[in-house]
Motif scaffolding. Structure first.
Motif, PDB file in Angstrom:
ATOM      1  N   GLY A 225     -23.138  44.527   6.918  1.00  0.00           N
ATOM      2  CA  GLY A 225     -24.151  44.660   6.131  1.00  0.00           C
ATOM      3  C   GLY A 225     -24.032  44.273   4.655  1.00  0.00           C
ATOM      4  N   ASN A 229     -29.047  39.932   2.683  1.00  0.00           N
ATOM      5  CA  ASN A 229     -30.289  39.705   3.394  1.00  0.00           C
ATOM      6  C   ASN A 229     -30.219  39.669   4.911  1.00  0.00           C
ATOM      7  OD1 ASN A 229     -31.839  39.711   1.045  1.00  0.00           O
ATOM      8  ND2 ASN A 229     -31.350  37.731   0.660  1.00  0.00           N
ATOM      9  N   THR A 230     -29.096  40.021   5.631  1.00  0.00           N
ATOM     10  CA  THR A 230     -29.020  39.896   6.984  1.00  0.00           C
ATOM     11  C   THR A 230     -29.270  41.085   7.929  1.00  0.00           C
ATOM     12  OG1 THR A 230     -27.266  39.096   8.723  1.00  0.00           O
ATOM     13  CG2 THR A 230     -26.514  40.766   7.281  1.00  0.00           C
ATOM     14  N   SER A 231     -29.327  40.871   9.216  1.00  0.00           N
ATOM     15  CA  SER A 231     -29.624  42.018   9.966  1.00  0.00           C
ATOM     16  C   SER A 231     -28.793  41.668  11.302  1.00  0.00           C
ATOM     17  CB  SER A 231     -31.230  41.816  10.311  1.00  0.00           C
ATOM     18  OG  SER A 231     -31.624  41.061  10.782  1.00  0.00           O
ATOM     19  N   ASP A 258     -26.797  47.862  15.872  1.00  0.00           N
ATOM     20  CA  ASP A 258     -27.463  47.729  14.312  1.00  0.00           C
ATOM     21  C   ASP A 258     -26.496  47.060  13.436  1.00  0.00           C
ATOM     22  OD1 ASP A 258     -25.920  49.859  13.462  1.00  0.00           O
ATOM     23  OD2 ASP A 258     -27.137  51.323  13.791  1.00  0.00           O
ATOM     24  N   ILE A 259     -26.818  46.949  12.018  1.00  0.00           N
ATOM     25  CA  ILE A 259     -26.027  46.215  11.166  1.00  0.00           C
ATOM     26  C   ILE A 259     -24.715  47.005  11.059  1.00  0.00           C
ATOM     27  CG2 ILE A 259     -26.770  47.311   8.990  1.00  0.00           C
ATOM     28  CD1 ILE A 259     -25.994  43.601   9.684  1.00  0.00           C
TER      29      ILE A 259
END
Length: 388
Positions: A225, A229-231, A258-259
């Motif tokens: 995380g 700007n990543t997911s 999820d992240i």
């Protein structure tokens, strides 16, 4: 007391006492229902491969396995909270029981390892009892390596198309650009343009000459995380190519989570073509289409002939007539593929082992898609739910 056979004083008792070790220059053999417990170091210099019983390592002080010939145990148990340090490999025919304390091997030596032979398996692995170093398999095709560092169990699942004669694996909670365990380095800034970021926190080494997929996971300590700007759906498997000396995309066949935590399964590849593997991300948006379409979305498909959601329409595919679509089931098996896709998928497989079920269609459930827009040099992934 269990019956221990062929264990006699030819074991050089004088050296045992002087070095606090059992020094085997004879011929140990443990018959069925027999057991041998080590509370001191073990130095093996002869063949030790005919036993049928249990060999255990016990105590609170560090123990070492040394010598020039790897011993082969039938069953092994590790209950040594100070750790068992391998300076000589161990082969296991049957079960390894991790109870307390790590099995450690040199992180700069891929030839020293705990080796699970063709019928070998393990139980009890956890954050405090695992392989901290290299584990290996011989003549296996599917295996979850119980590897990690000094704090966490970080397994890697290897699924080979054929039995591999030898595969070795280790986990490193280290910066690939500047590892502390060995002299080689894998600069995370040396990468193909299809990769946005390569994590600088952890990596695995996996070596095998057979085509395979690997499954690796991330958790909060992985800190994906922190990548700007990543997911979770932007995470990809990448590897340091031995041929090009840079990180390249291996790719995904399945992704979940999820992240903060999740797992990813790679596309098939030859592990020995890579020095290391880890997590990368899809590049950040650089054009208007990507900014307006950060994901192509998830979809619902109900091919029942009612005129609603009967076929898969992925918005944005029309922006790139030169494209490809691949769909996978939850086991990572490819069930559909199409070059230059134009709304053809109606829940029927056209590739892989499920092709034989064309007449009844694919079963209801969640599927994963990978869409490549060649004209825009972009790749997207997402999910669809197939309703019957």
């Amino acid at each position: 007391m269990k019956n221990l056979l062929y264990i006699s004083f030819f074991l050089f008792v004088g050296s045992v006492q002087a070095q606090n070790a059992l020094y085997n220059t004879g011929n140990i053999r443990i018959h069925a229902n027999g057991s041998l417990g080590f509370h001191a170091n073990f130095i093996n210099e002869v063949d030790f491969d005919q036993d049928e019983g249990l060999v255990g390592f016990y105590g609170t002080t560090p123990l070492a396995v040394q010598g020039s010939i790897p011993p082969t145990f039938n069953d092994a148990e590790f209950m040594a909270s100070g750790g068992v340090f391998l300076q000589n490999s161990i082969n296991v025919l049957n079960n390894v029981n991790f109870v307390d304390g790590d099995v450690l091997s040199p992180l700069n030596d891929q030839t020293t390892y705990l080796n699970f032979l063709s019928n070998g398996f393990f139980s009890g692995e956890n954050d405090t009892s695992k392989v901290f170093g290299f584990a290996a398999i011989t003549n296996k095709s599917l295996f979850s390596f119980p590897v990690g560092d000094n704090e966490q169990l970080r397994p890697l699942i290897l699924d080979s198309q054929n039995e591999t004669s030898l595969a070795v694996c280790a986990y490193f909670f280290e910066n690939p650009s500047n590892p502390t365990s060995f002299s080689e380095s894998y600069n995370v800034e040396e990468k193909v343009r299809d990769i946005g970021t390569v994590t600088n926190r952890e990596f695995w080494i996996i070596q095998s000459d057979e085509i395979a997929t690997v499954t690796i996971s991330w958790n909060e300590r992985s800190a994906l995380g922190l990548i700007p700007n990543t997911s979770a759906d932007a995470i990809i498997v990448v590897g340091w190519s031995k041929q090009s000396n840079q990180w390249i995309v291996i790719g995904n066949s399945a992704l979940s989570g999820d992240i903060s935590q999740g797992f990813v399964t790679s596309q098939p590849f030859v592990p020995s073509d890579y020095e290391a593997i880890t997590f990368g991300t899809i590049p950040l948006p650089t054009d208007t289409f990507v900014v307006n379409n950060p994901t192509l979305g998830n979809y619902f498909l109900s091919p029942n002939g009612d005129g609603t959601n009967d076929f898969l329409v992925i918005e944005g595919m029309s922006e790139s007539p030169n494209n490809s679509l691949h769909i996978f089931n939850r086991f990572g098996q490819k069930v559909f593929e199409k070059i230059n896709y134009v709304d053809e998928f109606i829940g029927i497989s056209n590739t892989g082992s499920l092709l034989l079920s064309q007449n009844i269609g694919l079963p209801e459930g969640v599927y994963y898609y990978l869409a490549t827009l060649d004209d825009l040099q972009l790749e997207y992934q997402g999910f669809l739910f197939l309703d019957r």
